[in-house]
Design a protein around this motif. Structure first.
Motif, short mmCIF file in Angstrom:
data_model
loop_
_atom_site.label_atom_id
_atom_site.label_comp_id
_atom_site.label_asym_id
_atom_site.label_seq_id
_atom_site.Cartn_x
_atom_site.Cartn_y
_atom_site.Cartn_z
N TYR A 39 2.58 -1.25 -1.41
CA TYR A 39 2.63 -2.31 -2.42
C TYR A 39 3.82 -3.24 -2.16
O TYR A 39 3.71 -4.47 -2.30
CB TYR A 39 2.77 -1.70 -3.83
N LYS A 70 -4.42 0.38 -4.08
CA LYS A 70 -3.78 0.89 -2.87
C LYS A 70 -3.48 2.39 -2.98
O LYS A 70 -3.57 3.12 -2.00
CB LYS A 70 -2.49 0.12 -2.58
N GLN A 105 10.56 -8.55 -4.74
CA GLN A 105 10.56 -7.92 -3.43
C GLN A 105 11.94 -7.44 -3.03
O GLN A 105 12.08 -6.50 -2.29
CB GLN A 105 10.04 -8.92 -2.37
N PRO A 111 -6.62 -5.28 -4.74
CA PRO A 111 -5.16 -5.22 -4.63
C PRO A 111 -4.50 -4.16 -5.50
O PRO A 111 -3.40 -3.71 -5.19
CB PRO A 111 -4.72 -6.63 -5.06
N PRO A 145 2.28 -6.14 6.31
CA PRO A 145 1.06 -5.36 6.08
C PRO A 145 0.75 -4.36 7.18
O PRO A 145 0.10 -3.35 6.92
CB PRO A 145 -0.04 -6.44 6.01
N THR A 196 4.25 -6.30 1.16
CA THR A 196 3.28 -7.39 1.28
C THR A 196 3.62 -8.31 2.44
O THR A 196 2.73 -8.94 3.02
CB THR A 196 3.24 -8.20 -0.02
N THR A 214 -6.01 -0.22 2.72
CA THR A 214 -5.52 -1.01 1.59
C THR A 214 -6.06 -2.44 1.63
O THR A 214 -6.12 -3.11 0.60
CB THR A 214 -3.99 -1.05 1.59
#
Length: 398
Positions: free
Chosen positions: A319, A125, A394, A122, A325, A322, A117
């Motif tokens: 995704y 993925k 998030q 971006p 990672p 973030t 990824t």
């Protein structure tokens, strides 16, 4: 897509073959090592335990290394323990190699997901994830039958040698194509182990990981008991069992490809429609398993739907992660393997209770229904949170 990704997929194919191939080699291993078949079956359990433990643990341990160093270390370890497994005459040594191979497999897949990824745009993925997970599905289609054939022709040890040889091209590809510079780790500018663990506590990620475990549990509950289903309920001869398993694997390969195309652009419709179709498919298969045509069609369809939804959930974890990672891929791998362990256990419990060979399909339907309920509850919680005040992307549950 970078050229290294298909070769990483080849390594995942070799590792998936190693994970699944023992189902066709256990009697030969038991005879050769003078152990019982249940004792040989513990080799599969050792691999499953290693996968669950290894994914998050080795993802954390590898954070001091560059991604290339981590991938090389895990793949070399995986290759060497297969060489040791191919030459050993001691059951205890073989059992240890299965556990270590699973640790290396889990660590490799976690870092490979993060590497793949990071090497694509971006918004790609999902496609990168599908290339890697395509290796697992091809292990079901080609790797497992090939391992069984090698075992029949030249003994179970030849299958271990073949897995080791398949790992070599990926090893060279990593040396040539994966950058040697350090990936962001806790000693650099990255969020660090604690930061990534904090990021993984966000509700959206927790929900996605639970959904992945439930969907994969449903998948492997049904897949594990396909052989007795088609022989005892559908009435297909035992000689057709490898073809039926390969048909499920072929469907899974198609599903991963479909998931890779849609996961980046239309993930929510795919998950909603795919989840509902999965529940319907397991139910219909349980009701119509006595019809050979219906059973064979639905085996293919359910393989495709299961892996389309499953691979999309993995990409959505990446995704959403973030802030994690490295550990995002590790925990996604662990969640899938928790499902792969719990699902067959639940199906086996239903069989032990005398509920018949259709029972694992009803268990798969139940697990899928639980996933849909969980997704609905999470969606409702998100809407209630939005009414009180707009949350961050998030922190909102999917």
């Amino acid at each position: 897509m970078p050229f290294v990704l298909p070769l990483l997929g080849l390594a995942v194919f070799a590792q998936g073959t190693s994970e699944f191939m023992l189902s066709g080699l256990l009697p030969d291993i038991a005879r050769d090592l003078h152990i019982s078949v249940p004792a040989a079956g513990s080799l599969t359990s050792a691999f499953a335990v290693g996968m669950v433990i290894g994914a998050p643990l080795l993802a954390m341990l590898s954070m001091r290394w560059s991604r290339r160093r981590a991938l090389l270390a895990f793949l070399v370890a995986f290759l060497l323990v297969h060489v040791l497994g191919a030459v050993t005459t001691h059951y205890g040594v073989l059992l240890a190699t299965r556990f270590v191979a699973a640790l290396a497999n889990a660590g490799f897949l976690a870092v490979a997901l993060a590497t793949a990824t990071a090497m694509v745009p971006p918004d790609a993925k999902g496609r990168a994830t599908s290339v890697l997970l395509g290796g697992t599905t091809m292990a079901c289609v080609a790797g497992v039958p090939a391992g069984a054939l090698l075992g029949e022709l030249w003994g179970w040890r030849s299958a271990f040698w073949a897995v080791a040889l398949l790992s070599l091209p990926a090893l060279l590809a990593i040396l040539w194509s994966v950058p040697a510079d350090r990936a962001p780790r806790f000693s650099d500018a990255g969020p660090g182990t604690r930061g990534e663990l904090r990021a993984l506590r966000r509700p959206r990620l927790v929900v996605l990981l639970l959904l992945g475990a439930l969907v994969n549990g449903a998948t492997f509950c049904a897949f594990t008991y396909l052989a007795p289903l088609v022989t005892e309920v559908t009435g297909i001869g035992a000689g057709w069992v490898p073809a039926v398993l390969a048909l499920f694997g072929l469907g899974s390969f198609v599903g991963v490809g479909l998931g890779g195309r849609l996961a980046d652009t239309r993930p929510v419709p795919l998950l909603v429609a795919g989840g509902a179709a999965l529940l319907l498919g397991w139910t219909v298969l349980a009701l119509t398993a006595g019809n050979p045509v219906a059973a064979l069609v639905l085996v293919f369809v359910q393989g495709a739907l299961s892996f389309a939804v499953g691979s999309t959930l993995v990409s959505q974890v990446l995704y959403a992660a973030t802030g994690a990672p490295t550990l995002g891929g590790g925990f996604a791998t662990a969640a899938l393997n928790v499902g792969a362990a719990i699902g067959p256990w639940c199906g086996g419990a239903a069989l032990t209770a005398g509920l018949g060979f259709r029972a694992p399909l009803w268990v798969s339907a139940l697990l899928t229904a639980l996933a849909l309920v969980l997704a609905g509850v999470a969606r409702g919680a998100r809407r209630r949170t939005v009414r009180r005040g707009v949350p961050s992307a998030q922190d909102a549950p999917a």
